[in-house]
Design an enzyme around this catalytic site. Structure first.
Site, short mmCIF file in Angstrom:
data_model
loop_
_atom_site.label_atom_id
_atom_site.label_comp_id
_atom_site.label_asym_id
_atom_site.label_seq_id
_atom_site.Cartn_x
_atom_site.Cartn_y
_atom_site.Cartn_z
N ASP A 81 -8.57 51.65 91.93
CA ASP A 81 -7.34 52.45 92.04
C ASP A 81 -6.63 52.54 90.68
O ASP A 81 -7.05 51.93 89.70
CB ASP A 81 -6.42 51.85 93.10
CG ASP A 81 -6.28 50.34 92.95
OD1 ASP A 81 -5.94 49.90 91.83
OD2 ASP A 81 -6.54 49.59 93.92
N ASP A 131 -9.95 65.33 85.22
CA ASP A 131 -11.08 66.13 85.66
C ASP A 131 -10.51 67.33 86.42
O ASP A 131 -9.77 67.16 87.40
CB ASP A 131 -11.96 65.28 86.60
CG ASP A 131 -13.43 65.57 86.43
OD1 ASP A 131 -13.79 66.75 86.45
OD2 ASP A 131 -14.22 64.60 86.29
N HIS A 157 -21.46 59.76 85.36
CA HIS A 157 -21.51 59.37 86.78
C HIS A 157 -22.56 60.15 87.57
O HIS A 157 -22.65 59.99 88.78
CB HIS A 157 -20.13 59.60 87.40
CG HIS A 157 -19.74 61.05 87.36
ND1 HIS A 157 -19.56 61.74 86.17
CD2 HIS A 157 -19.54 61.95 88.34
CE1 HIS A 157 -19.26 62.99 86.45
NE2 HIS A 157 -19.24 63.15 87.75
N ASP A 158 -23.30 61.02 86.91
CA ASP A 158 -24.25 61.88 87.62
C ASP A 158 -25.71 61.57 87.32
O ASP A 158 -26.60 62.23 87.87
CB ASP A 158 -24.01 63.36 87.25
CG ASP A 158 -22.77 63.92 87.91
OD1 ASP A 158 -22.38 63.41 88.98
OD2 ASP A 158 -22.18 64.87 87.35
N ASP A 168 -8.46 46.19 98.73
CA ASP A 168 -9.08 47.00 99.80
C ASP A 168 -10.51 47.41 99.43
O ASP A 168 -11.15 48.16 100.16
CB ASP A 168 -8.22 48.24 100.12
CG ASP A 168 -8.18 49.24 98.97
OD1 ASP A 168 -8.71 48.93 97.87
OD2 ASP A 168 -7.62 50.34 99.16
N ASP A 174 -15.16 70.62 85.48
CA ASP A 174 -16.34 70.53 86.32
C ASP A 174 -17.04 71.89 86.41
O ASP A 174 -16.38 72.92 86.62
CB ASP A 174 -15.89 70.08 87.71
CG ASP A 174 -17.03 69.64 88.59
OD1 ASP A 174 -17.70 68.66 88.24
OD2 ASP A 174 -17.24 70.28 89.64
N ASP A 200 -10.21 47.33 91.36
CA ASP A 200 -9.36 47.35 92.55
C ASP A 200 -8.16 46.43 92.30
O ASP A 200 -8.32 45.33 91.79
CB ASP A 200 -10.18 46.85 93.75
CG ASP A 200 -9.36 46.76 95.02
OD1 ASP A 200 -8.32 47.45 95.10
OD2 ASP A 200 -9.77 46.01 95.93
N GLU A 238 -18.20 71.05 81.49
CA GLU A 238 -19.52 70.72 82.00
C GLU A 238 -20.22 72.05 82.18
O GLU A 238 -19.84 72.85 83.02
CB GLU A 238 -19.44 69.98 83.33
CG GLU A 238 -20.80 69.51 83.78
CD GLU A 238 -20.87 69.18 85.27
OE1 GLU A 238 -21.84 68.55 85.67
OE2 GLU A 238 -19.97 69.58 86.03
N ASN A 251 -5.62 45.97 94.88
CA ASN A 251 -4.95 45.49 96.10
C ASN A 251 -5.89 44.95 97.16
O ASN A 251 -5.51 44.79 98.32
CB ASN A 251 -4.07 46.62 96.69
CG ASN A 251 -4.93 47.81 97.09
OD1 ASN A 251 -6.11 47.87 96.79
ND2 ASN A 251 -4.32 48.76 97.79
C1 NOJ Z 1 -20.46 67.91 88.70
C2 NOJ Z 1 -19.87 66.55 88.89
O1 NOJ Z 1 -20.04 65.80 87.73
C3 NOJ Z 1 -20.58 65.96 90.10
O2 NOJ Z 1 -20.30 64.60 90.26
C4 NOJ Z 1 -20.19 66.76 91.30
O3 NOJ Z 1 -20.91 66.32 92.42
C5 NOJ Z 1 -20.46 68.26 91.10
N1 NOJ Z 1 -20.09 68.73 89.80
C6 NOJ Z 1 -19.71 69.07 92.11
O4 NOJ Z 1 -18.34 69.05 91.83
CA CA Z 2 -7.60 49.45 95.89
#
Ligand code: NOJ
Ligand code: CA
Length: 530
Positions: free
Chosen positions: A31, A100, A310-311, A27, A197, A23, A238, A25
């Site tokens: 960013d 992405d 991240h999943d 908040d 995606d 971050d 993906e 700023n």
């Molecule tokens: C795959 C992405 O990596 C995930 O984070 C997202 O929730 C789903 N696709 C839907 O876009």
């Molecule tokens: Ca920020």
């Protein structure tokens, strides 16, 4: 390997979850200016490219994967000017930007959907899938039916993910054109590539029973990437391709589709299902990776090397050791994976050996998948059991703010973070890691440096030496006269006696500059020149 993809073998791409990286700023939300402020850190680590998770306008029902405007930046992340600054700051450092691309669905707040829902005969009415009755029983990946009734249009629309993520209808040629224009817009601004995606879902198998791998999938991918403006891009899909024939159909260079895709088989090691832990041995991970690596090489395809994103909860939580041997197992896995042949992806925090945090309340979670899952779990499990499962499998595990230092807000923000910090941030952070004799970060930096300085580790061939069933892995990388041998022990100390595995080592996670004995500690690895 074909010239077209050869360069990518030397790339290490760092995945940033912008909301949680830095971050700038106060908040409490990461960013783009924050990302810019950390580029020197990434460069120093050995990173060539940054993959930014979605940073477009979004109501954030699925943290940016629900896009309301493909051509503008999410307010919390900054402005278009910040994005342009990021691109030029990356390029100035000879780094690339991978964006992405989310072509399967938009937010229901997107102008296209707002128009589409108004009537059955307007210019946008066929941008999405609309039916009077659900035509099948498809389920949303986030729980419940994939069909949602819309009172405005008095019809059902398809959402493979959250209710606020409506699937685009690619059968409509205008949708294809719209998405081509989105791609071109970002390429003109300087994007060097895309992570796409759920690419396998853009063609559906109506009225069949799969909402992925439909009959026109490859045609659509070529529409996007087999054009003058897009042929040189780096593209990673993906995609849940199950076998090598399917991977070939996406990635063989003559097809004009993708540079590579993510294979996810190895992410299932160490879990029964996404929310149920089952400790997984390293041997299992190795078998899967070796198998794909060999097939990809035989087929002259580019393999994507990754352990985290991240999943999924942290790999170390499922394979490896989160206690006293955290450093040893994190570095052993890093060596096993990233000394292979392929394009490397690191996920933010992985370079310090991140493991899952722990929370006592569902209120400390944010992710739509976790929240829906929790509600479903409560039908079958007690509150404590349900929470344990969420603590294990939640995508928030990997979406907590990056732990830069041990200060109150972890160096991530001066304000209140949008989601509670990692529960162990006071001790598990970059600064502490860098100050430690056992620094996972330093190991990654050394490893990435070796990849850059030894062609055997990038373009070189791969040959497995260990046999299935061995309690270690060993493989050779070779380019011309240069031959390197990785020996990596699994969980238990033991003897490994291999020709050439003696003498000076190029990389060791047990502090050896040279190794002459055949005894290996748990997770001990050594890289030898032959
Ligand atoms: C795959 C992405 O990596 C995930 O984070 C997202 O929730 C789903 N696709 C839907 O876009
Ligand atoms: Ca920020």
């Amino acid at each position: 390997m074909t010239e077209k993809y050869r360069d990518f073998l030397g790339w290490t791409i760092y995945q940033i979850y912008p909301r949680s990286f830095q971050d700038s700023n106060g908040d409490g939300i990461g960013d783009l200016r924050g990302v810019i402020s950390r580029l020197d850190y990434l460069k120093d680590l050995g990173i060539n490219a940054v993959w930014l998770c979605p940073c477009y306008k979004s109501p954030n029902e699925d943290n940016g994967y629900d896009i309301a405007d493909y051509r503008d930046i999410m307010d919390e992340f900054g402005t278009m000017a910040d994005m342009k600054a990021l691109i030029s700051e990356l390029h100035r450092r000879d780094m690339k930007l991978i964006l992405d691309l989310v072509p399967n669905h938009t937010s229901t707040q997107h102008r296209w959907f707002r128009e589409s829902r108004k009537s059955r005969d307007n210019p946008y009415s066929d941008y999405y899938y609309w039916f009077d009755c659900p035509p099948n029983d498809w389920k949303s990946c986030f729980g419940g039916s994939a069909w949602q009734f819309d009172p405005a249009r008095q019809q059902y629309y398809l959402h493979s993910y959250a209710v606020g993520q409506a699937d685009l209808n690619w059968e409509n040629p205008t949708v294809v054109r719209e998405m081509q224009e989105v791609v071109d817009f970002w390429v003109d601004l300087g994007a060097d590539g895309f992570r796409i995606d759920v690419i396998d879902q853009i063609s559906k198998d109506f009225p069949g029973d799969r909402n992925c791998f439909g009959p026109r999938l490859h045609e659509y991918i070529r529409d996007l990437f087999d054009r003058d403006s897009t042929r040189k891009l780096f593209t990673v899909g993906e995609c849940w391709a199950g076998d090598i024939a399917e991977v070939r159909r996406h990635c063989a260079p003559e097809r004009g589709e993708l540079s590579t895709l993510f294979q996810f088989d190895h992410l299932n090691v160490g879990r029964e299902d996404k929310f149920t832990h089952r400790p997984g041995p390293m041997a299992e991970l190795w078998d899967i990776l070796r198998n794909w690596e060999e097939k990809m090489q035989e087929n002259d395809l580019l393999y994507s090397l990754f352990t985290d994103n991240h999943d999924n909860c942290w790999l170390l939580e499922r394979v490896g050791d989160t206690g006293p041997l955290r450093y040893a197992s994190a570095t052993a896995i890093a060596a096993m994976v990233y000394l292979m042949r392929g394009v490397c992806f690191l996920y933010q925090g992985q370079e310090i050996g991140m493991v899952n945090p722990h929370y006592d309340s569902i209120d400390d979670f944010n992710d739509v998948e976790s929240k829906n899952q929790y509600t479903e779990l409560l039908e079958e499990y007690s509150r404590e059991e349900a929470l344990e499962k969420i603590n294990f499998g939640s995508r928030d595990n990997n979406r907590r703010p990056m732990c830069w230092d041990g200060s109150a807000q972890g160096g991530f923000t001066t304000g209140k973070p949008w989601i509670p910090l990692h529960s162990a941030h006071a001790t598990l952070n970059l600064q502490a890691d860098q100050a430690s004799k056992q620094s996972v970060w330093r190991f990654y930096r050394d490893l990435l440096h070796l990849r850059k300085t030894h062609p055997a580790l990038t373009t070189g061939s791969f040959r497995a030496i260990s046999q299935p069933g061995d309690s270690y892995c060993a493989y050779e990388r070779r380019e011309g006269a240069e031959r390197l041998l990785l020996v990596c022990n699994f969980e238990k100390a033991g003897t490994i006696d291999l020709p050439g595995a003696s003498g000076a080592v190029l990389l060791s996670n047990y502090g050896h500059a040279e190794k002459t004995d055949t005894h290996y500690e748990p997770y001990e690895m050594a890289l030898f020149a032959l």
